[in-house]
Every structure is written in structure tokens, then in C-alpha cells.
Design a protein around this motif. Structure first.
Motif, mmCIF file in Angstrom:
data_model
loop_
_atom_site.group_PDB
_atom_site.id
_atom_site.type_symbol
_atom_site.label_atom_id
_atom_site.label_comp_id
_atom_site.label_asym_id
_atom_site.label_seq_id
_atom_site.Cartn_x
_atom_site.Cartn_y
_atom_site.Cartn_z
ATOM 1 N N UNK A 7 50.687 67.011 12.585
ATOM 2 C CA UNK A 7 51.907 66.558 11.821
ATOM 3 C C UNK A 7 53.250 67.856 13.362
ATOM 4 N N UNK A 8 54.411 67.313 13.662
ATOM 5 C CA UNK A 8 55.122 68.443 14.440
ATOM 6 C C UNK A 8 55.073 69.636 13.648
ATOM 7 N N UNK A 53 48.485 72.225 10.991
ATOM 8 C CA UNK A 53 48.333 70.718 10.788
ATOM 9 C C UNK A 53 48.607 69.745 12.459
ATOM 10 N N UNK A 107 57.047 68.857 10.470
ATOM 11 C CA UNK A 107 56.425 68.500 9.056
ATOM 12 C C UNK A 107 56.042 69.519 8.619
ATOM 13 N N UNK A 116 55.120 69.865 5.058
ATOM 14 C CA UNK A 116 54.358 68.990 3.927
ATOM 15 C C UNK A 116 54.753 69.384 2.366
#
Lengths: 304, 226
Positions: free
Chosen positions: B94-95, B91, B98, B102
């Protein structure tokens, strides 16, 4: 459930913060659309003002026979006023008032003044000016009533037939202006909505691979869709705030200029007195378009 | 665990990508699926994930017939599969943290559990110091390790790895395959799709070979032979 909603909301806010470029484009297009809707609403206000001004200038006049007593005229006035809720106003003009108005209107016109003198006394009759809210048929009805046997002994003449053509023309023009305005408004709004849909589509397109990955890792449709829909709502709220500020400033600055073109119409006053409607239209339009566009656009990517 | 029963896939109008393929993968197995481009490997893996339906035959995941599964059943099944792709499919917005979190968020895990588990996995995979970076800030090897971390975080029963070394240099490829071997030793089923002859030969595990949509070989300790 609450945890999921909280997460969806947090994803939306975080993604919004991180995708500034595409967000600005989506908000800009929404602002333009909201301002268009606001403009149409303002245009409707102006059109209604003009129509009402014209309608107020249209009346029929019943002239009373010479020597008709004022109490009889006022009693007819009461009867006509209570005849129908479509009657906007019934104004009594006495013989003396008619002469005075004539003199004021034609002040300095010596030939007319001389003509009045030659006639001797007051040649004007007492009259009732009747204005309705509606169409030619309403004027026709009133005219028929005034010419019925009931009033035959009191009323000399009713000037409806002379004005009939003008009244019909004015109502046909105002009705066409209204229809044209609605048609143009719908056409422009459809185009604006399509532009918003396409802009939000471009924003969501950037994330289509991520959306399919989210589905592959087992995310539910709402877990994927939710952040986009909430972002759509955020676009709407921000676009509303910008549009509201722009329209408030623009209306304030141009109100006096609009009054010059359209005497009696005060745009800023109109905006303020209808502020709830303007807020509802702008906010509703922004949020509704933002959410619906995101919802529609993301649907095709969820089929994984 | 996973069964293909006489599976055929034909794309309209008449392109046959898989033809009468049957095999079983038991729990805890490590299976490499090899074949040239267009042999049908990707279609096969997409069928396991429920992204494609067979034209005929049946793909089973445990007791679930994947082709007939409802959306909630598919979601439940996909949560038992850790997927690793050649293009990582991370993603982008997103980091690192993250990206991994997720998967647990999708499953509705509590924040406390997420805050404990994610750093552990990042530590294991050697990316703890990169937790706040975005995928674009990582090297290819790091991105693939992140993809593996994401695939492992929810303790899935099966790992599907589609050409995980395709974009990596030999050193990083070796690292990734070692990781998959380790994962397999913990009892998880690993299905590896690869072009990499050296990787398959070194593994010495079961190899299924596809050619023109047909399964031409299924060997217990196979080699890469095309």
C-alpha cells in the motif's frame, strides 16, 4: 456494509494489480488444474463413445421358424420393443434381407456361393436383432422370454448362450474402464488441488506479517480475509478464460486427428454440444478452487 | 487506563517470561518500560494488545479484562490503541496514503472524512509529498514517521511504541521521541519500550524497569538503570 464490501473489493483489485509475480504463478497452476479437469471430461466423452460403440455391436438374435409370417414376426418385435425401457433397438431381418447381406458380405467368394447354390433356395431364417443398454442379465431375461412357451411355435432358436461369454467380457471391460477412469480422475484431481493450495499458500505467505498487523490495528477477520478470497475468485475467472481459450483451440486443432483414431467421435462437436457443461466445470472449478484455497490458507494467519 | 494485576506468563514447558507483575498506567501518562533483551518487555506489550494471554493474573484495558475478551471486544480495544514497532510493520503493497487511510477504513469511516483527515496527518508528519510512494521508497526515518502517522490517525487513547528508535540514527530518534512527547501533551497515554538510555534519561518521565520477567523498579521521574 456496502462501503466495507466496496473497500474489500478495491483492496483485492489493487493488491492483485500490485502482486503480478505471485499472481501469475497462482493463475498458471489453476490453469493446469482446470485443463486437467477438462481433459478428464473429454476422456469421459471418448470412453462413453467407445463403450456405446462396443455395446451397439453386441446383440442377441432370435431366429424364426421357416415359413413364419412377417405379421407374426413384427408383432413379436412390437412386444419385445415394449418389454423394457432398457431395450435400445429391435431390428427385423427378413430371409431375403439375410441372404442379400450374406451375398454382399461374401462377394467374390466362389466356394460359399457354390455351397448356397447346392443347398438350393434361401437357407436363411428371418430374425430379430435385439440390442439393450444394459448388462448380461438383461440379455438373459430377453432370451428366456423368447424361449418361453408363448413363442415356442414361432422361434427356432435364440443365440444367446453362444454370445454369453463375449457379452460378459465386454461389459466387465467397460465397467472396469469406467471404474479406472473415475479412480484415476479422483487421484489426479486431489494432487492438482494440493498443488493449487500450496501455490496460493506461497502467495498468502508473502503477506503474513501484513495480515497480523491488520489484526493488530483492529481489522475484523472478514476485512482481512475478504481481499484474499476475492483475489482467489479473480484468479479463478482469469484461469477460466485462459483455459477455455486453450481447450477450444486445442479441441478444434486436434478434432480431426482424434477422429482418425476414434472413428465416429468428433471432439470439437462434442465440446460444442456440451459447451455449457465445460464452461460450468472450468469456471466452477477455477473460482471454487481459488476461493477455497485462499479461505483455507488465510485461516491460520487470522489467529492473532 | 491500563492495569497489570499480578500477571505471570509461563511458556510451555517452564519458561517464565513475566512473574507477578503489577502496575497501573493512568490516562495521559508517559511511561517508559526498560529492560535487557529477554526481560519480558515485548511479552508485556503483546499482552496489552491481546496477542498473549496471561498464565495467571489479569491485564485490564479500562474495564475490559484483555485475556478474557471476545474477538469483537479485542477488535474494539485495538482500535483505541496506536501501535508503533521497531520494524515499522507497514503495509508493503500500500502507498503511504493507503497505509494511513487503512486504519480509518477498518473503523468504517466515510470516504469524505478519510480524504480530509489523511492529508492533514501526512502534512503534520512531513510526508504529504510522499503520499503516493510505497514504504520501500522511504528512508528509515520516514518509514517510522509513517508508522507514527498510522498510529495517530484515528485519535487512539493509547500509543504503544515498541523500540521505535531501534533502527534509527540519533537525529531521527530525537525526532520520533519529540513527536511522542507532543502526542502525550495532547492527553494521550504513551507507553514506550526502549533500550535507549539517552532517550529515557532525557525524557524524565515515569520508568518501569523489568529484569528476568520481574518488575524491579517503578519510578515517577526515573532513569535508565540496569
Amino acid at each position: 456494509m456496502i462501503t466495507n464490501f466496496e473497500r474489500i473489493f478495491n483492496f483485492a483489485v489493487t493488491d492483485f494489480r500490485r502482486n503480478k509475480g505471485s499472481n501469475i504463478a497462482a493463475i498458471f497452476v489453476l490453469v493446469v488444474t482446470i485443463l486437467l479437469a477438462t481433459g478428464l471430461l473429454m476422456f469421459q466423452g471418448m470412453a462413453n463413445h467407445i463403450i456405446s460403440e462396443i455395446q451397439n455391436k453386441i446383440d442377441i438374435t432370435a431366429y424364426f421358424k421357416e415359413g413364419t409370417g412377417e405379421e407374426n414376426i413384427l408383432s413379436v418385435k412390437d412386444e419385445i420393443t415394449n418389454l423394457s425401457p432398457d431395450i435400445k433397438s429391435v431390428t427385423y431381418v427378413s430371409e431375403a434381407q439375410a441372404l442379400q447381406e450374406f451375398n454382399e458380405k461374401h462377394q467374390g467368394n466362389e466356394s460359399l456361393a457354390r455351397a448356397i447354390e447346392e443347398v438350393g433356395g434361401n437357407p436363411f431364417l428371418s430374425s430379430l436383432n435385439i440390442v439393450t443398454t444394459g448388462k448380461t442379465s438383461q440379455y438373459e431375461n430377453i432370451s428366456n422370454i423368447l424361449q418361453s412357451d408363448k413363442y415356442k411355435g414361432l422361434i427356432e432358436k435364440v443365440d444367446f448362450s453362444q454370445k454369453r461369454d463375449i457379452i460378459e467380457k465386454v461389459f466387465s471391460i467397460t465397467s472396469n474402464v469406467n471404474k479406472f477412469g473415475i479412480g484415476l480422475g479422483i487421484f489426479m484431481m486431489v494432487i492438482a488441488i494440493l498443488v493449487v493450495l500450496n501455490t496460493i499458500k506461497l502467495t498468502v505467505d508473502n503477506s503474513k506479517d501484513e495480515i497480523s498487523t491488520m489484526k493488530i490495528v483492529g481489522a475484523s477477520d472478514w476485512f482481512v480475509r475478504g481481499p484474499f478470497v476475492i483475489q482467489g475468485a479473480i484468479y479463478g475467472v482469469i484461469a477460466f478464460a485462459i483455459s477455455f481459450a486453450i481447450s477450444l483451440i486445442a479441441v478444434y486443432l486436434f478434432s480431426s486427428k482424434i477422429s482418425l483414431i476414434m472413428p465416429g467421435f468428433f471432439a470439437f462437436k462434442y465440446f460444442i454440444s456440451n459447451i455449457i457443461i465445460f464452461i460450468l466445470v472450468q469456471l466452477g472449478f477455477g473460482i471454487f478452487l481459488g476461493i477455497i484455497s485462499s479461505f483455507i490458507v488465510i485461516r491460520r494467519y487470522l489467529k492473532v | 487506563m491500563i492495569s497489570f494485576k499480578k500477571v505471570t506468563k509461563i511458556y510451555d514447558p517452564d519458561t517464565t517470561v513475566l512473574q507477578d507483575v503489577s502496575f497501573d498506567v493512568a490516562g495521559g501518562e508517559f511511561v517508559s518500560i526498560v529492560g535487557k533483551s529477554g526481560a519480558g518487555k515485548t511479552t508485556l506489550i503483546r499482552m496489552i494488545m491481546g496477542l498473549e494471554k496471561p498464565t495467571s493474573g489479569q491485564v485490564m484495558f479500562g474495564d475490559l479484562s484483555v485475556g478474557d475478551a471476545t474477538l469483537p471486544e479485542l477488535q474494539g480495544m485495538r482500535r483505541q490503541i496506536g501501535s508503533i514497532f521497531q520494524d515499522y510493520r507497514l503495509f508493503a503493497t500500500k502507498t503511504v496514503y493507503e497505509n494511513v487511510a487503512y486504519i480509518l477504513e477498518v473503523e468504517g469511516k466515510e470516504n469524505d472524512e478519510i480524504n480530509t483527515e489523511v492529508p492533514k496527518v501526512l502534512e503534520t508528519i512531513g510526508l504529504k509529498h510522499r503520499a503516493d510512494n510505497f514504504p520501500r521508497e522511504l528512508s528509515g526515518g520516514e518509514q517510522q514517521r509513517l508508522a507514527i502517522a498510522r498510529a495517530l490517525i484515528n485519535q487512539p487513547k493509547v500509543i504503544l511504541a515498541d523500540e521505535p528508535t531501534g533502527n534509527l540514527d540519533p537525529y531521527n530518534s530525537y525526532e520520533v521521541i519529540s513527536l511522542l512527547e507532543k502526542i502525550n501533551k495532547t492527553g494521550k497515554t504513551v507507553i514506550l519500550l526502549t533500550h535507549d538510555r539517552a532517550v529515557v534519561n532525557k525524557l524524565g518521565k515515569r520508568v518501569i524497569t523489568l529484569e528476568d520477567g520481574k518488575m524491579i523498579r517503578d519510578e515517577k521521574e526515573g532513569k535508565f538503570i540496569i
